[in-house]
Structures are given as C-alpha cells and as structure tokens.
Design an enzyme around this catalytic site. Structure first.
Site, mmCIF file in Angstrom:
data_model
loop_
_atom_site.group_PDB
_atom_site.id
_atom_site.type_symbol
_atom_site.label_atom_id
_atom_site.label_comp_id
_atom_site.label_asym_id
_atom_site.label_seq_id
_atom_site.Cartn_x
_atom_site.Cartn_y
_atom_site.Cartn_z
ATOM 1 N N ARG A 126 0.833 -1.211 0.000
ATOM 2 C CA ARG A 126 0.000 0.000 0.000
ATOM 3 C C ARG A 126 0.869 1.264 0.000
ATOM 4 O O ARG A 126 0.521 2.273 -0.618
ATOM 5 C CB ARG A 126 -0.951 0.013 1.202
ATOM 6 C CG ARG A 126 -1.976 -1.128 1.246
ATOM 7 C CD ARG A 126 -2.805 -1.292 0.012
ATOM 8 N NE ARG A 126 -3.786 -2.378 0.118
ATOM 9 C CZ ARG A 126 -3.539 -3.654 -0.209
ATOM 10 N NH1 ARG A 126 -2.361 -4.035 -0.661
ATOM 11 N NH2 ARG A 126 -4.494 -4.564 -0.088
ATOM 12 N N GLU A 128 2.206 1.648 -3.406
ATOM 13 C CA GLU A 128 1.129 2.147 -4.261
ATOM 14 C C GLU A 128 0.958 3.664 -4.097
ATOM 15 O O GLU A 128 0.732 4.381 -5.062
ATOM 16 C CB GLU A 128 -0.166 1.421 -3.899
ATOM 17 C CG GLU A 128 -1.324 1.696 -4.844
ATOM 18 C CD GLU A 128 -2.560 0.893 -4.456
ATOM 19 O OE1 GLU A 128 -2.634 -0.307 -4.779
ATOM 20 O OE2 GLU A 128 -3.449 1.468 -3.795
ATOM 21 N N SER A 137 15.288 14.846 1.204
ATOM 22 C CA SER A 137 16.322 13.867 1.522
ATOM 23 C C SER A 137 15.730 12.651 2.228
ATOM 24 O O SER A 137 14.854 12.772 3.088
ATOM 25 C CB SER A 137 17.385 14.496 2.421
ATOM 26 O OG SER A 137 18.375 13.543 2.736
#
Lengths: 146, 146, 146, 146, 146, 146, 146, 146, 146, 146
Positions: G87, G90, G113
């Site tokens: 997830r 995604e 960063s």
C-alpha cells in the site's frame, strides 16, 4: 519424502541399473512421455502406476504417498536456456500467432487444453539426418458466453 | 512496403472475400501452417509461392520483393498471454525437462532443430469434444565435439 | 556425482598440479575450447575423451558416467556482468542485425547453427598490444518451407 | 536527418537498385561487416567513407553530417529473439565462462576489447552443408592495478 | 579457498585488530580503492601485493593462490539499492548522455575504458559539510573502422 | 514547448552553426557538464543562464519558461547499453561496495549526495593514449538517528 | 556476528520476554521507528544506543561492534508484496508525480532527503475506525548548478 | 476528451496565467495534494469540485464528464527514477518492514488503507535548511478471519 | 519456531493421519479456505482458533506464539506458473478492466477490499463435468477526496 | 475496423447517451460481466448478440465482422497497478496455494478452467459498508495420464 527426493531416488536407481525411460514406462504400462514427466515430479501417479513403479524400481514404501501427491508445476526461468528446450520456446514464439489463426479457423474461438492433453515423441529415420516428431494432442475448449 | 503492410493487406482481402487460410494455402500449394506464418511475416516466401499468392489475392506487384525478404522473427512478450498461446508455453515449461530426457534417450546428446522444421495442425473428431493435434517435425542435430 | 562435483574436482587438481587447459586438452586430444567447456560441464564427453581425462587427472572412476551425461546448459544472468563476457554480449547486441544482414546475404534465409558448431581462440602478437582472435564456425541451416 | 532516416534511405536505394552489402562495401573500400554496421547506424563514418557512400548511392548532401555523427548504440531486447541473433547470444551464454578461462590463461587477467575490435564473416563451402565462419579480433586489455 | 573465503578472513582480521583500509593499503603499497576492491575479490592481486598482504594480516599461506586468481566480476542486482551505491547509479542515469556528449566532443568517437582504469576517493573539508571527491581515470579508446 | 522540443531546437542550431558544448557553456558562464545536461533537459536553468542561452542561440522567447521548468529525470533502460555509458554502469557495479567501504571509512555512515553535486570531465594527454578524467564532487550526508 | 544474527537474537528475546518495540525504544531513549529499523539492521547504532540496548536486552558483548557497523540497505523485491508494504508502494506510484509538483512548488527544484530524514507513526482514534498517521520529515536539498 | 487531454489543458492554462496548485486548490476548496493528483488524472472529481475548477480555469464544458470519470491509476516504471520520487520509493524499501512491525504492534494484524486515505505536504522552516513534512493518514483495516 | 516450521509440522501430521482441510477447519470452527491459508502461514490465527488447532493436531505448545504472529505475505513469482494458479491470474488479466467497469458502475469510484475480505470454494455437480465455484466477498472502499 | 475502434465507438456512444453496462447487457440478453468484456474486446460476440448490440447502439454495419472476430487476449503489465485490479492480483498471490489445496482436495488433481468459465458481480448491501461479491464458475478439468 518430497517429490524431489523421490525423483532423485529414481534417477540414482536408473543410472545404477542402466535403465531407460522406455523400460520404466513399459514396466508400468504408461507412455514414455507421461512416465518421465511423472518421475520428474510434474504429474501425479495413479495408484496402479505407483505400485508398479515402486515394485519395478524397489523404491521405499513411503514413496507411494509422495508419488500420488498433486505436484506444484513450476519451472526455473521465464525464458528457458538449455538449447533443446529453448528451441521449443522459440517455436511457440515464432509460430504462436500462426497456431492461433489455424486452430481457431478449424475449431472456432477457443483453445487447445494443456490439461486434457497427451504428448508423444517419435523417431523418424532419415538418411539426411533422423527427425524428431513431437505430437501434442489436446482437447479443444470453446470459450463460453453467458 | 514492409512485412507488416503486406500482412495487413492480406488480412483485409481475406476478410473482405471471406477466405480461409486453408483456401490460401491450397492456392499456393503449401501447407496451411507455413502459409499462415509466412503471411504473418514470420517466414520468407519462395519466388514461386510469392507469385501464386500475389495472383490469387491480387496483391500489388511491389509486394513481391517484400514477400521474399528474410524476416526478423520477434515476438511481443517473453511470457505470452493469449490463452491459446500461453497453453503452448505452459507445455514447454511443464514438459521441457521431460522432452529433453526422452529425445536425448532416443537420439543421443543434441537438439531438435527449429529451423529444419515443419509443423502441422489436425482436427481429431471426438464425441467427448474434438481434439487438436499439433505435430512438430524437426531434424535432430547432434552436438559436435572438436 | 553431479556435473558440478566433477567440475570442482577438476579445478582442484588443475590448481594443485598447476596444470593449464592447454595441457589438459593436449592430453585428451581435443581442442582447448571444447575441453574447457566440457570440464565446466557445458558439453558431454565422448567415451574416449572421458577415459583419457580420468587417466590424466586421476579422477575417481565413477566420474565417468557423469562426464558422459548430457548437460543442461544454463547460465546465471540474462545479461552477463563479468567484463570479459559482457563485451561478447555487447558485440552480439551492437552487431546482431549486421551479422543477420551479412550472413543472409551470403547464404540465403537461415541461421548459423550453435549446435553443429566449433570455436577457437588464438593469440595474435602485436607490438601495440596483443590481440584476441575468436573464431566461430557453425553450419549454415536454411529455413524450410513446407 | 537522423541516423534512422539515413539508414532507411540506404535500404530503399539498395532494394531499388538490387545492390548488395558487398558491392556497397567495395565501393567505399571498407569491410562488409563494418560497412553494414555503419549503414545500420551502429558506427560513425570516417569523412572519406561518407563521401564515397554519398557518391555511390546518390544520398542527399545533408546526410553527410549524420553519417559522421557518433551513434548511440542500443538494441531492442535484453535477450534477442530472431533465431540467427539468438544463436550468437546462446554461444555467449554457453561458452562465456569457457572463453574467460581460455583467454585469461593465454593472456593474463584482462578482457578482449569490443572497441578496438574488428569482425569478419566468411563462407566455407562444405558438401555436408556450407559453414559460416565469424572471426572476432579484439585487442587484449589487461586490468590495471594502482 | 575461494575468493569469498579470503574476503571473509580479511574482514574478520580487520575487525579484530581494528584496522582500516587505509592502513592495509599503506602496508601493501597500493591505493586504498584498488586494495579494497581486491580484498573484496573484485581484482586479482599482483604477486608482490599478495605477499605483503599475507604477511601484514597473517593470512594462511594457501590464500596466495586465491589472491592471484582472476575474479569473476558480478554484482547482485541490476539496479543497486543501498543508498550510497544507488546515488552513483543515479548519476550514471541522469548524466550518462551528458558524459557521452562531452567526452566524445573532447576525444572523438570512442569510450573511456573501465579496464585500463583507476579511481580515487578524497575528502574535501568544507564548513557547510565535507565533500566526497571521486575521480575516475580511464584510457580513451577510439572505435576502430575496418 | 516541452523540454524535448527545446532540446531538439538546441541540437539543430548547434549542428547548423557547428558549435560545441564548450562554446555554449562559455557563452552562458557555466560548466560544460552542467550546461550539456541542462540542454539535454536533465537540469533546470537559472533565469540568468536561460537568458544568456536564448540570446546566444537565438532560441524562441517562449522557450524560457521551458528552460526554467523542473525536469522529470528519467532514463530509458535499467541497464544502459551504449558502450560509453555501460562502462560507467560497470564501474558502479564492480566498485560499488568498494566505494561504500572507502567513503564510509573516511566520513562515517552516510552517503555522497547526487543532488548537492557537481561533476567535471577533463582530458589528460598521454603518449600511450589520452586519458579521460571524470571528477564527481558531492556533499557528504550523514544518516540521522532520531 | 553479522547484522542478521543480532536481529534474530533481538527478536528471540523480544518474543521470549514479551517486549514491545515501544518498550525497547523507551529503554534506549530513541524513537520507536528508528529503533525498530536499527534492530532490523537497516540503520547503524550510535555507541550510546548500542550500550543501552545490550544492557536492556542482555545481548552478548560482541554484538556491539555489529550494532555499530554501517548496514548495507537492501530489500527483497523491486515491487513489495506484503499488503501493508505494498500500500505504501502504491501511494508512491499513485501520488509520486503529485508530490513532485507540490514539493517543488513550495521549495523550488530539488528533493526531500531520505538520509537527513526522520519518520514517525501515530495512532489517531476514530469511532469509524482508527487511523494510521505516518509522518515523513526530510531536509529539502536544492539541485546545484555549476 | 480523455483524462490526459484535460490534464494538458490544465497545465497549459496554469503556465499561461502563472497559477500555482495552491491557488487552484483554494479556488475549488480542496487540499493541494488531492487537487493536484486529480488534475494529474489520478483521482475522480466530485461534481462540485469539477464545476468550480471548470469555472476557475475556463475549461471547456465537455471536460466535466472527463473530470468525473473514474481514473485507471497506473505509473510508468516499477522502480521510479526521478530523484524526488525515487527517494520516497527508497523510504518504502528501507523502512517497509519497520513500518509493518510498528503499525501492527500499535493496531494489530492489518494494514493502513491507501484508499480511505489522505496526504499532506508542509514546509518546516529551518535555518540549517528547510524541511519537507509529508503526512500520510490512512484508515486501519484489520484482516478478517472467517 | 517460524511460520514455515509450523506449516511443515501441520502438513506432516495431516499426511500421517490422512486428515483433510475440511476436517481441520471443522475442528477449529472456521471456514476451509481461511483455515488452509492460515495453516499455510498466510493469515494469523485468533487465540481461540490456535488453541483448538494445537489440541486437534497435537502441535507443540510453543507453536501457539507462531500461529498468532502476523505473517509477511509474499509469493514466489510475479507471474505464477502452476496451471491451477495461473488460470486465476489469467482471469485477473483478461477480466481486470471488465471488473473495474462493472464494480465501479455498481458502487462508484473505489475498490473491493482484499483485507476486509472472505472467500469460499464450492463444488457444483454437473453431468457434463463438475464445476468449481469460487466466491470472493470484499467490502467496497470508496476513494476519499480531501 | 479493429477491435479497439469498435470499443472506442461503444464507449463514446455509452457516454453520450449516458448508458450503463447493465442497460447494454439487458438489451442484448447477456450477463453484464460477459457483455462488458466483449465490448472491451476480450471476448468474441455470437452473431445474435452482435446484431442486437449494433441495433441497440446504432453501431456501423461493418463493426459486425469485428465483433465476431476472435480476440487476442493480452494485458498491459505482468503486475497490474490500478488499485481495484491489483487487489484481485493480490488475492491470487496470497490465496493461490490455498485455492490449490482446497480445490484439489474437493475435486482431485486438476484445475478450474478459465475458458469454460463464467463470472458474476453482485452487490450485497451492508450497513457497515456494502460488499462486492465476485463469483467465479469454471469447469473442473482433471489432468490426464496416458
């Protein structure tokens, strides 16, 4: 015992007694291609074939449950590398669309089953070099509309 | 004209005149599998077959040079996806090692050529469902030691 | 014994006795390239070569069956990384289409066999830096129409 | 003009005038392999070769700057598929470690350059089937320690 | 002993005696980058450097043959993941075409050798944060036309 | 205008007027590496540099907004193929772990930034063959614990 | 001891004494996210944190050197599969371009960063289902022009 | 109109009128992250938001149906390359297992939803360099047993 | 004990006592699909189910903590190969866009949860060949706008 | 016309007339899932369904031949990315081995056909959130021994 253990035991005995796949398949009354694939762990044995194989090769008794087990059919690389196997993969690549055209022209929209399926290998002697004949025989399965 | 242009022209005429690959291959006197593959651009035509094809389908004259050209044989995906073609790939995966065992037992160390090679598709009628018969016929090539 | 076990045994003896591939290939009367590839497990030995190798290197007797076995030819990575091997892969990538054009212009539609095939490596001395000469020699196989 | 445009122009003229790579390379005084690769856009022309090529093929004047340009050398697929090119890839896979062993035994730790490199293709006539001879010639580059 | 065994032995001794790569490279009279890479098994030792290393670290005598062996240079993943190494890969990706433009403008068509090659790492102190200076130094190799 | 359109415009003018990257970078007062990368669309221009570039090359006025845009930095293939760029990738593969060892020994746990970063290319003349010097200069960034 | 050995030792003790990551992080005075990642071998311990951890968990003394070692940060698969981790992947895929637009609008051309970086996980109670709050906090690094 | 057409229209107007994502999101009363993602075609607009956007940007009337359409959410590469996006991917790789440990310790076996999910980006001013704060807020979904 | 150890113990006992998944799931009062997946290590047991399983199969006491552990859900290959599993993958490939169209038409923009999710397998007897009925039941999760 | 052209025509008319897949499938007397998949070009129409569709949507007459054509079933990415489709892929990954165990326990060694196959989608209303019910119904095909 796992499938791989039984396969290794079969290979060891086969090498030791200098047997051939042809002899083994004759002993169990099945085709050479199916017998080899089942010994390599890619098909499950019927009870009768397992009994005959165990008897013929003197395999340990507990290998029977393993021979009957449903295998997980997997292979090592998405694109095979051994030249003999690669050539078959190449045939699928080069002639895949052709086979789709020809099979669907002859049978309608659907596929050739790889499950309700048999395969044979024959040798055709030829003075210019013997030829390998591989015959695939699969049930035609039409696509369903619902 | 490029191979793809001739292929599209053949498909358009075939659809328009409701031809079959069987009729086209009969017209040029070659097998249906080879004819289809050559029309799909995966084999080069012989001069005779090209002439007959152009005449039978009324293809433009400059398609001849293209039909004679040596194709670059490539396919779209390393693992095919169309179900009909995937099943053939699966057969290679599941039975690849088996075919290696059986062919090399029958012929010695070497491979079945995919170049000196022919293939046929037949229909076997069966009340439980017709069956597709695909026959591969390749010259055996022994490995050379030097 | 598996192919890999025999290969490791050969490497150990070769290192221990400070042998070269040239000496080993001379002892068995085969070329250095073929001998090395067969010792690496990528080709099957003829019976005569296996006997000579076993004698020359004092390999265990049961290594003979393994040397005669048909190897499964596979390699580790689709794109090789060792710089020496990568440069060869790069040559195939950069000059692949060129070789297809030139070979097919000289021979017609077909391929150079990698099975009916031999290869040699030579050293060309040169004051500006010695040169490696690799010669590939493969039978031309024409595509078949059927 | 881009490299690909000049390549397509060369192919069109070559097909139209029924020229061969051999004729083109003779006309510009370079080898057939290098000429073909440079026409395919995989090598940059020298000024002299570019002038001769433009004159011989009647290429447009502004193609000269393009012929002189340094190409970006790339290929389509990590694993080639056309059978002729695949066989070369297979040779690298099957014999890569062998070539490393043999070259480094003869020359020491280092590689065969693919830059300071030439290649030739020859035809060896043979009653059992003609043979393709591909010769790679690359400078040996020793690894540096610092 | 294999390369990996010697590497692990070196790491164990280095940790145990709290040595640095700088101290080790000073002891054998080679640069820190080359020394580290050779200890990691990515370069072959010269005989002199191997003798000094074995003496300095009290490595077992039979590690010498292993240190002299030509390594097979391979890495784990096509795209590296450790952030320090990935940043270098990213530099090649982002600036690859730029370096091709600039190097070939300055030198002509060719490449920077990664074989006839040295590399150094320096520390540039800076109040806003110290800077890492990595210097690559490779022989220019012009492409050959033939 | 998109980045790629401005890049193509710059290349066309550069070719037409036979300019060099060195001349262009001198004209805008920036380094040759940065200038080339920004012209290739891999870095965003400062307003001052954009104005000078537009004036020097007579670029269209609306290219300014495009030159100032933040680029999306992407490259074509996970493993580069052009030999010049591949050699750099190979250096990262062969020496990646070495650089990690050496940089972290000199600086502690952290990385060399590829953002707060500059790079230069120099030519070192050498009778045995000129050498390419590539210098990477990146800020050291220590990992944070929290 | 290697990183993986210390990680396994920590997991065993944590399970045996039924500890939580929260308790462990409290004991060493660091955040739960950093502590967990360092125990998983993805960050190097400070000397103080290592001492406290060894004391709190009664780890063997020689684990200290290992805890201080700079880790090689790698992960198993290019695309993660565990649903919790997928997830997050995604989110990067779906919102990557969005984050680039928004961060660069607020900060200018540069990046967040992942080295000068901290992260926290919080629980937001909600009658419709509790919510997970993950907060990333990284230093903005502007691209450098030179 | 397709999603991509509307996205390009929005970008063109935004550039032309020198708007910011912040201004656009203020005009439609939604967050900047969601607004940007929806304008990029990665979320479907609510009817109200679509009406406001069309009015604010003077988009063509038929863009409304497109804005309301459910998008297919896909991204270009399995491993992102733009440095800003790669750093987020790296965070998932380096800290994925850590987040799994910490979230499941706090919430039980389950995941953070990427669907019932919001995200925000903030700027934290800092004399040592401003910091980017990205906050993910997703509903916890426990695995179901049945 | 690790998940894999408990899984292997369960398989051994199941084979030895000739149990079925149906019997095991009945004994612990859960569905056959969930029970099998949890025994395969792909779901965490509830305390009650774990107690019943340990009692029914006489598993060692310390397997309880392992059964309760949250699994890391991963699978071996991106594209599955076993024919039974591949057919399911093929269904997702062939019908993925269709399911997206139909589910989102019926429910609005969102997804079917794979977490708040149950699945069942039934057998439908049929004289033309029995049929497998697989029922997926997942909560609809609407995308959130914010 | 190609499949994709007819699909785009159907989408345009459906959007224009604000039709649903349910209305279209009702009009042609087939299920919504099959109808949608056939309109997306993933199944071939029966003649009757094609006639009804053309009449209902006023499609051009020559779309009929295209609707009857056998499609090549392919999908874009080996691992799908749209969240709705990915969740289905995840179900196959997480529960693939489970389904193999359960189906083969109930039916014997064989597979569920994806060709002699139907699928339905239903909505189950639920106050805690509606649920998506997807039902797969495929013929069981036993492996053949020969």
């Amino acid at each position: 015992m796992k499938k791989i253990d039984v396969t290794e035991a079969i290979f060891a005995i086969k090498k030791d007694r200098e047997l051939t796949w042809e002899a083994i398949s004759d002993a169990i009354g099945m085709s050479i291609v199916w017998t080899t694939s089942a010994c390599l762990g890619m098909n499950s044995f019927t009870e009768e074939a397992a009994d005959k194989l165990i008897k013929y090769l003197d395999l340990p008794v507990d290998s029977k449950a393993t021979l009957l087990e449903n295998p997980t059919k997997e292979w090592d690389k998405a694109v095979p590398q051994d030249p003999l196997i690669y050539r078959l993969y190449e045939v699928v690549g080069v002639y895949g669309d052709t086979l789709k055209e020809v099979i669907q022209e002859k049978f309608g929209d659907g596929i050739m089953s790889a499950i309700d399926f048999t395969m044979d290998v024959d040798k055709q002697e030829d003075p210019k070099g013997d030829r390998v004949i591989v015959t695939l025989n699969g049930k035609f399965l039409p696509y369903k509309a619902w």
